[in-house]
Enzyme design. Structure first.
Site, PDB file in Angstrom:
ATOM      1  N   CYS B  85       0.820  -1.225   0.000  1.00 52.42           N
ATOM      2  CA  CYS B  85       0.000   0.000   0.000  1.00 52.42           C
ATOM      3  C   CYS B  85       0.848   1.265   0.000  1.00 52.42           C
ATOM      4  O   CYS B  85       0.331   2.361  -0.203  1.00 52.42           O
ATOM      5  CB  CYS B  85      -0.953  -0.008   1.186  1.00 52.42           C
ATOM      6  SG  CYS B  85      -2.034  -1.441   1.173  1.00 52.42           S
ATOM      7  N   HIS B 335      -8.991   3.951  -1.915  1.00 52.04           N
ATOM      8  CA  HIS B 335      -7.674   3.320  -1.747  1.00 52.04           C
ATOM      9  C   HIS B 335      -7.335   2.450  -2.959  1.00 52.04           C
ATOM     10  O   HIS B 335      -7.306   1.222  -2.862  1.00 52.04           O
ATOM     11  CB  HIS B 335      -7.690   2.511  -0.454  1.00 52.04           C
ATOM     12  CG  HIS B 335      -6.356   1.961  -0.028  1.00 52.04           C
ATOM     13  ND1 HIS B 335      -5.153   2.384  -0.548  1.00 52.04           N
ATOM     14  CD2 HIS B 335      -6.048   1.007   0.891  1.00 52.04           C
ATOM     15  CE1 HIS B 335      -4.170   1.702   0.030  1.00 52.04           C
ATOM     16  NE2 HIS B 335      -4.682   0.863   0.895  1.00 52.04           N
TER      17      HIS B 335
END
Lengths: 73, 387
Positions: B85, B335
């Site tokens: 991430c 995201h």
């Protein structure tokens, strides 16, 4: 002699990957045994069980990757 | 090292776009950033592309030349960077080093991810690959489960902050209402968050960040050349730190302080010569509500164990002492993993330029981005100052 571990932290998992879809809800936990913390599965969760940090769990077996499986006592 | 500035930004809307291709997302965001910078394509000397998992989710690897072909950048070096991430900010940092070193004057950094065309189970398995497969994912420890274990430990050490976690979700959703690029424009309540479907106790679906499609790009240039291209406020990268930590949760020194954040932030603050109290706004990695609370402590905005109460007192709201995630964050802006770190930079640069529209902050001269990968095993913190 049974091996006893202590729950350092835990979660009750309700949404898993395909491999675990049929097993929910299940418990994963960090379990401390002999001053060593390992990620483990804890079998035998039921909805009326109040899971808590500090709870004792009994060692059951190792899986094929040598990860530990415990069960609620 | 020479000074480096952001001279161009571009992003797609973040959202559920199962019918849009990687190609399409890259093209829109990349072209926007190049146009925004006022450069020609021939000025771009290298491309750093961030992508987490398109090999698994889309069957597409080799994202570097894919993007350089789509954007018509010719035969320049194109490099893919991956750090779960944190991929976007890792690519950004590599690009920063490349310009700071004098190797290139102008580089393009991009990030892209396409996720929503896959089932929840496939996406969950894809994300779980950022943990240790043998020691964690194979035991059924999904990422929500890992951060749920962190939340339960935080409750044990500092007190139960379930309400404040819900308030975190409410606040980020509130912020996203003013962001046209955000995935969700939906006001929520504390009760809704707490009573929603449980993913991994104590986290419900509203404690979790979104599954998203999207792309974001940034153009970096040597600061002494920036004015020759851009007519906008030049945003200098004054600090950037990166630190790592163990991959597995069981081997962390602490579950309630992320050492990678503390170390990356310390590097960035020293490089910038500033303290946390001088930051006007921060985009922090709210993959889960508990993560945002821990991050605001680890970044030095609040004392350990006090982040939740600071949030409840409104200190992190858009009109608070240190506005956190005015974009809506990973929680409500979205995201799209490979794009996320760059989408955070997009927001900070937008605010420092005064281009935030309805969500523009009054005071925005110094901004910070914080991006973690996996169980905070990779962290990049960057600090930006408007010139």
């Amino acid at each position: 002699m049974s091996r006893i571990g202590t729950i350092y932290t835990y979660s009750i998992v309700h949404s898993g990957t395909d491999n675990f879809k049929d097993k929910t809800p299940y418990v994963v936990a960090l379990v401390e045994e002999n001053q060593q913390i390992r990620l483990a599965q804890v079998e035998g969760y039921t909805q009326d069980l109040q899971v808590e940090i500090g709870m004792k769990v009994e060692y059951l077996a190792a899986d094929e990757r040598n990860n530990r499986i415990y069960r609620f006592m | 090292m020479r000074s480096v500035s952001v001279i161009g930004i571009g992003e797609t809307r973040i959202g559920r776009f199962p019918d849009r291709s990687l190609r399409d997302l890259i093209q829109e965001a990349g072209e926007k950033a190049i146009a925004d910078a006022g450069i020609g394509k021939e000025d771009v000397k290298a491309l750093f592309m961030s992508n987490f998992n398109s090999q698994f989710l889309c069957g597409q690897g080799h994202i570097g030349p894919l993007a350089s072909e789509i954007l018509g950048l010719g035969s320049i070096p194109a490099i893919r960077v991956e750090g779960a991430c944190a991929s976007g900010s890792l690519a950004f940092r590599q690009a920063l080093i490349a310009v700071a070193s004098g190797m290139y004057d102008v580089v393009l950094v991009g990030g892209v991810e396409k996720m929503t065309h896959q089932s929840t189970e496939i996406v969950t398995a894809g994300i779980a690959s950022a943990s240790d497969f043998e020691l964690e994912a194979s035991l059924g420890a999904t990422f929500p489960a890992i951060f749920a274990m962190i939340a339960n430990r935080y409750f044990h050490e500092y007190g139960n902050v379930r309400n404040e976690m819900a308030m975190c979700a409410v606040q980020n959703h509130e912020n996203a209402l003013l962001n046209p690029d955000a995935q969700l424009h939906k006001r929520i309540t504390i009760d809704l968050v707490k009573n929603a479907m449980s993913i991994a106790s104590p986290l419900t679906i509203y404690d979790c960040s979104l599954v998203s499609d999207g792309a974001a790009f940034v153009v970096l240039a040597a600061t002494d050349l920036a004015k020759s291209f851009s007519r906008k406020r030049i945003v200098e990268v004054v600090g950037c730190g990166q630190a790592g930590d163990t991959l597995t949760i069981a081997s962390k020194r602490s579950l309630t302080t992320f050492d990678a954040t503390v170390n990356a932030a310390s590097q960035a603050y020293v490089m910038a010569g500033i303290t946390p109290s001088q930051i006007d706004l921060a985009e922090v990695h709210d993959c889960f509500t508990i993560t945002q609370i821990i991050n605001t402590e680890d970044l030095g905005f609040f004392a350990k164990g006090k982040g939740a109460f600071a949030l409840a007192e409104g200190k992190t709201a858009a009109n608070g002492q240190i506005p956190i995630n005015v974009s809506g964050g990973l929680k409500a802006k979205g995201h799209p993993i490979g794009a996320t770190g760059l989408s955070q930079i997009y927001e900070v640069v937008t605010q420092l330029r005064g281009e935030g529209g309805m969500r523009q902050l009054k005071q925005a001269d110094i901004g910070l981005t914080h991006n973690i990968g996996g169980t905070a095993a990779t962290c990049v913190v960057s600090i930006f100052r408007g010139r």
